[in-house]
Design a protein around this motif. Structure first.
Motif, PDB file in Angstrom:
ATOM      1  N   ALA A  19      45.109  56.359 -24.172  1.00 25.68           N
ATOM      2  CA  ALA A  19      46.453  57.022 -24.458  1.00 25.68           C
ATOM      3  C   ALA A  19      46.258  56.836 -26.207  1.00 25.68           C
ATOM      4  CB  ALA A  19      47.744  56.782 -24.064  1.00 25.68           C
ATOM      5  N   ALA A  20      45.934  55.894 -26.520  1.00 27.23           N
ATOM      6  CA  ALA A  20      45.924  55.439 -28.021  1.00 27.23           C
ATOM      7  C   ALA A  20      44.643  56.104 -28.822  1.00 27.23           C
ATOM      8  CB  ALA A  20      45.937  53.966 -28.064  1.00 27.23           C
ATOM      9  N   GLY A  21      43.555  56.363 -27.966  1.00 31.38           N
ATOM     10  CA  GLY A  21      42.535  56.929 -28.690  1.00 31.38           C
ATOM     11  C   GLY A  21      41.259  55.962 -28.742  1.00 31.38           C
ATOM     12  N   GLY A  22      41.510  54.783 -27.831  1.00 31.53           N
ATOM     13  CA  GLY A  22      40.365  53.994 -27.993  1.00 31.53           C
ATOM     14  C   GLY A  22      41.050  52.489 -28.159  1.00 31.53           C
ATOM     15  N   LEU A  23      40.338  51.427 -27.744  1.00 29.36           N
ATOM     16  CA  LEU A  23      40.765  50.024 -28.113  1.00 29.36           C
ATOM     17  C   LEU A  23      41.048  49.528 -29.713  1.00 29.36           C
ATOM     18  CD1 LEU A  23      41.470  47.243 -26.662  1.00 29.36           C
ATOM     19  CD2 LEU A  23      39.144  46.639 -26.594  1.00 29.36           C
ATOM     20  N   HIS A  24      40.285  50.300 -30.602  1.00 29.50           N
ATOM     21  CA  HIS A  24      40.572  49.733 -31.826  1.00 29.50           C
ATOM     22  C   HIS A  24      41.899  50.122 -32.346  1.00 29.50           C
ATOM     23  CE1 HIS A  24      38.928  53.916 -31.621  1.00 29.50           C
ATOM     24  NE2 HIS A  24      39.081  53.804 -33.103  1.00 29.50           N
ATOM     25  N   ARG A  25      42.369  51.579 -31.974  1.00 27.17           N
ATOM     26  CA  ARG A  25      43.395  52.221 -32.469  1.00 27.17           C
ATOM     27  C   ARG A  25      44.485  51.379 -31.518  1.00 27.17           C
ATOM     28  NH1 ARG A  25      43.627  55.514 -36.198  1.00 27.17           N
ATOM     29  NH2 ARG A  25      41.826  56.861 -36.313  1.00 27.17           N
ATOM     30  N   TYR A  26      44.367  50.956 -30.216  1.00 27.60           N
ATOM     31  CA  TYR A  26      45.422  50.461 -29.482  1.00 27.60           C
ATOM     32  C   TYR A  26      45.789  49.050 -29.956  1.00 27.60           C
ATOM     33  CZ  TYR A  26      47.782  48.528 -25.185  1.00 27.60           C
ATOM     34  OH  TYR A  26      48.350  48.087 -24.386  1.00 27.60           O
ATOM     35  N   GLN A  27      45.068  48.440 -30.700  1.00 30.64           N
ATOM     36  CA  GLN A  27      45.236  47.158 -31.194  1.00 30.64           C
ATOM     37  C   GLN A  27      46.232  47.457 -32.789  1.00 30.64           C
ATOM     38  OE1 GLN A  27      44.318  43.880 -30.210  1.00 30.64           O
ATOM     39  NE2 GLN A  27      44.033  45.089 -28.598  1.00 30.64           N
ATOM     40  N   LEU A  28      46.056  48.581 -33.358  1.00 35.46           N
ATOM     41  CA  LEU A  28      46.991  48.658 -34.355  1.00 35.46           C
ATOM     42  C   LEU A  28      48.314  48.995 -33.778  1.00 35.46           C
ATOM     43  CD1 LEU A  28      44.478  50.974 -36.603  1.00 35.46           C
ATOM     44  CD2 LEU A  28      44.884  48.552 -36.786  1.00 35.46           C
ATOM     45  N   GLN A  29      48.311  49.670 -32.774  1.00 33.60           N
ATOM     46  CA  GLN A  29      49.726  49.974 -32.246  1.00 33.60           C
ATOM     47  C   GLN A  29      50.204  48.791 -31.784  1.00 33.60           C
ATOM     48  OE1 GLN A  29      49.227  53.049 -29.466  1.00 33.60           O
ATOM     49  NE2 GLN A  29      48.386  54.504 -30.901  1.00 33.60           N
ATOM     50  N   PRO A 425      37.366  58.168 -37.216  1.00 34.29           N
ATOM     51  CA  PRO A 425      36.779  57.104 -36.468  1.00 34.29           C
ATOM     52  C   PRO A 425      36.951  56.848 -35.133  1.00 34.29           C
ATOM     53  CG  PRO A 425      38.751  56.159 -38.004  1.00 34.29           C
ATOM     54  CD  PRO A 425      38.370  57.913 -38.127  1.00 34.29           C
ATOM     55  N   VAL A 426      36.099  56.548 -34.215  1.00 31.23           N
ATOM     56  CA  VAL A 426      36.183  56.187 -32.782  1.00 31.23           C
ATOM     57  C   VAL A 426      35.348  55.130 -32.460  1.00 31.23           C
ATOM     58  CG1 VAL A 426      36.558  58.857 -32.171  1.00 31.23           C
ATOM     59  CG2 VAL A 426      34.361  57.956 -32.226  1.00 31.23           C
ATOM     60  N   GLU A 427      35.704  54.443 -31.369  1.00 29.14           N
ATOM     61  CA  GLU A 427      35.102  53.476 -30.845  1.00 29.14           C
ATOM     62  C   GLU A 427      34.026  53.817 -29.890  1.00 29.14           C
ATOM     63  OE1 GLU A 427      35.997  50.263 -27.188  1.00 29.14           O
ATOM     64  OE2 GLU A 427      37.538  51.173 -28.109  1.00 29.14           O
ATOM     65  N   ARG A 428      32.827  53.280 -30.425  1.00 27.55           N
ATOM     66  CA  ARG A 428      31.609  53.640 -29.650  1.00 27.55           C
ATOM     67  C   ARG A 428      30.440  52.241 -29.804  1.00 27.55           C
ATOM     68  NH1 ARG A 428      28.269  59.135 -30.925  1.00 27.55           N
ATOM     69  NH2 ARG A 428      26.366  58.495 -30.291  1.00 27.55           N
ATOM     70  N   PHE A 429      30.882  51.207 -29.342  1.00 29.96           N
ATOM     71  CA  PHE A 429      30.535  49.955 -29.632  1.00 29.96           C
ATOM     72  C   PHE A 429      30.695  49.372 -30.838  1.00 29.96           C
ATOM     73  CE2 PHE A 429      26.631  47.398 -30.655  1.00 29.96           C
ATOM     74  CZ  PHE A 429      26.717  46.199 -29.776  1.00 29.96           C
ATOM     75  N   VAL A 430      30.469  50.517 -31.931  1.00 32.39           N
ATOM     76  CA  VAL A 430      30.879  50.246 -33.223  1.00 32.39           C
ATOM     77  C   VAL A 430      31.940  51.229 -33.576  1.00 32.39           C
ATOM     78  CG1 VAL A 430      28.627  49.156 -34.064  1.00 32.39           C
ATOM     79  CG2 VAL A 430      28.899  51.755 -34.327  1.00 32.39           C
ATOM     80  N   LEU A 431      32.541  51.077 -35.051  1.00 28.41           N
ATOM     81  CA  LEU A 431      33.537  52.177 -35.559  1.00 28.41           C
ATOM     82  C   LEU A 431      32.653  53.351 -36.115  1.00 28.41           C
ATOM     83  CD1 LEU A 431      36.335  52.054 -35.640  1.00 28.41           C
ATOM     84  CD2 LEU A 431      36.386  51.284 -38.020  1.00 28.41           C
ATOM     85  N   TRP A 432      32.336  54.304 -35.115  1.00 26.82           N
ATOM     86  CA  TRP A 432      31.695  55.376 -35.512  1.00 26.82           C
ATOM     87  C   TRP A 432      32.383  56.465 -35.715  1.00 26.82           C
ATOM     88  CZ3 TRP A 432      26.530  55.411 -35.106  1.00 26.82           C
ATOM     89  CH2 TRP A 432      25.568  56.644 -35.104  1.00 26.82           C
ATOM     90  N   ALA A 433      31.999  57.648 -36.487  1.00 30.63           N
ATOM     91  CA  ALA A 433      32.705  58.783 -36.734  1.00 30.63           C
ATOM     92  C   ALA A 433      32.625  59.795 -35.601  1.00 30.63           C
ATOM     93  CB  ALA A 433      32.134  59.485 -38.106  1.00 30.63           C
ATOM     94  N   ARG A 434      33.618  60.248 -34.973  1.00 32.16           N
ATOM     95  CA  ARG A 434      33.576  61.247 -33.776  1.00 32.16           C
ATOM     96  C   ARG A 434      32.497  62.422 -33.972  1.00 32.16           C
ATOM     97  NH1 ARG A 434      39.061  63.444 -32.115  1.00 32.16           N
ATOM     98  NH2 ARG A 434      38.262  64.847 -34.094  1.00 32.16           N
ATOM     99  N   ASP A 435      32.449  62.956 -34.893  1.00 35.25           N
ATOM    100  CA  ASP A 435      31.910  64.283 -35.165  1.00 35.25           C
ATOM    101  C   ASP A 435      30.863  64.114 -36.384  1.00 35.25           C
ATOM    102  OD1 ASP A 435      33.057  65.768 -33.224  1.00 35.25           O
ATOM    103  OD2 ASP A 435      34.703  65.835 -34.765  1.00 35.25           O
TER     104      ASP A 435
END
Length: 448
Positions: A19-29, A425-435
């Protein structure tokens, strides 16, 4: 005192992460809601404690064990035991060996000319494109980073003549993506849309192993021309088994080709949106390099603003947005007691955006890394390469590579946002740009 955190979930936390859009964003929340220390559920660890305060992190900096379940997705790459979760006693000498290769100035200098040629080849290609034509930075720079690390790993001569030059960087990068997507998907229980994904991952893994075997064999045929400035040479000299050599090369290629490429991509993205900072970088390069199109190794120390820009970029977009350790004994963390066997989660992105130490944290401001500013912050407020005895062995090499590539590109080219392209930015092993990160490229006017 009980550590605050969300209510227990029957799905092990998967729904909250999604729901947060990935573990990286979940941590911020989580840290925005509950404060600097949070208890939460993590796929692969029933309960974890996340720490976003750099002062409290000091109490965990000695930890030298990783939770095996969180790194199990790397098991397929390793035949002699997952290198990311080696026991502390076995890990320490292996780490010293890697540092002897990756962290030494002689090795960096030995490979610097070839690094420069590869960076200039990319600059030539982009300069030859139509003026203002968009390029996809992540794809191109990840492939460049893979070529850099292949040479460093395989070419002890430093002249580009060994097997590293024979690696198909684009195919290797694609193969890594197949493997990681499949095994990370299993960890996070991502629904499969592609019925051939698992089969393709196994084919890609076989290709990667065959590629490494081929270059190791070619390396063995170049006996007498290698040394401790090349990874395979150092591993052979240390008496490592063929399986451990293969595992080490695989994990090194994986880590290095992602992190350096995305760090440079995010830096160019940020400079494209901040023309004043881009102007200052260009002026510094013109002053230090004159009419030269690339720095030599010593010049990197004479580019302090470029270094500040790179650091600020990795603060805002750390290539590895999080890490984890496991306590082997009870640990006191501020007012909290952490029992042995707990997963301690390092939310590097949340640490880098902690407003107590980074005012207006989302703002791009390279001056945060002026010497006086850096000295006023806690040591662990900035941790792009991790913490303690499990931090990245290749940090020094990655920094040299990123500084060099940025200097070569920014001396000759100007980057701007591609109209209508959104970077997320999205989580994809590293902090990747989705598109992807698409940017326009224009040649700079000659400086001198």
């Amino acid at each position: 005192m009980r550590i605050p955190g969300p209510e227990h979930r029957t799905d092990g936390g998967l729904g909250a992460v999604a729901a947060a859009g990935g573990l990286h964003r979940y941590q911020l929340q989580l840290h925005d809601t509950y404060g600097p220390v949070v208890r939460f559920q993590l796929p692969g660890a029933e309960t974890a404690v996340s720490v976003a305060d750099p002062v409290l992190l000091e109490a965990t900096a000695h930890l030298d064990e990783r939770p095996a379940a969180l790194f199990a997705f790397l098991d397929p790459l390793c035949e002699a035991g997952n290198l990311q979760v080696l026991p502390a006693g076995e890990h320490a000498p292996w780490r010293r060996l890697l540092l002897s290769v990756f962290a030494g100035r002689p090795a960096h200098e030995r490979h610097f000319a070839r690094f420069t040629r590869l960076a200039q080849d990319l600059a030539d290609r982009w300069a030859g494109a139509a003026d203002g034509e968009p390029v996809e930075l992540q794809k191109e720079l990840t492939a460049l980073s893979l070529r850099l690390i292949c040479g460093f790993a395989f070419d002890g001569a430093g002249d580009g003549t060994a097997a590293g030059a024979e690696v198909d960087a684009e195919r290797v990068a694609a193969a890594f993506e197949d493997v990681l997507t499949e095994y990370l998907g299993r960890l996070y229980q991502v629904p499969r849309d592609d019925p051939r994904a698992a089969e393709r991952a196994e084919e890609s893994l076989a290709y990667l192993r065959a590629t490494v075997d081929r270059v190791v064999a070619a390396h063995a045929g170049a006996a007498g021309r290698t040394g401790r400035s090349d990874l395979i040479g150092a591993l052979v000299e240390a008496g490592e088994s063929p399986a451990r050599i293969r595992d080490t090369v695989m994990v090194t290629l994986l880590a290095a080709h992602h992190t350096t490429g995305v760090a440079v991509s995010w830096t160019l993205h940020l400079l494209g949106g901040h023309p004043g900072a881009a102007d200052r970088v260009a002026a510094e390069l013109d002053e230090v390099l004159g009419d030269r199109t690339a720095p030599d190794y010593a010049d990197l120390r004479r580019l302090p603003y470029l270094d500040m820009v790179l650091k600020e970029s990795m603060r805002l977009f750390p290539p590895g947005p999080y890490g984890a350790r496991e306590t082997t004994e009870d640990l006191t963390l501020g007012p909290y007691e952490i029992p042995a066997g707990t997963t301690v989660f390092y939310p590097f992105w949340a640490v880098h955006l902690n407003p107590e130490y980074w005012p207006d944290p989302a703002r791009f401001d390279p001056e945060r890394f002026a010497p006086g500013e850096t000295a006023a912050r806690p040591r662990l407020a900035y941790v792009p390469f991790g913490i303690g005895p499990r931090s990245c062995e290749g940090a020094a090499l990655a920094t040299v590579e990123a500084q060099l590539v940025l200097a070569v590109l920014l001396k000759r080219l100007r980057f701007g946002p591609a109209p209508g392209h959104e970077v997320t930015p999205v989580e994809r092993f590293v902090l990747w740009a989705r598109d992807g990160i698409r940017m326009t490229v224009r040649a700079r006017a000659a400086s001198v």
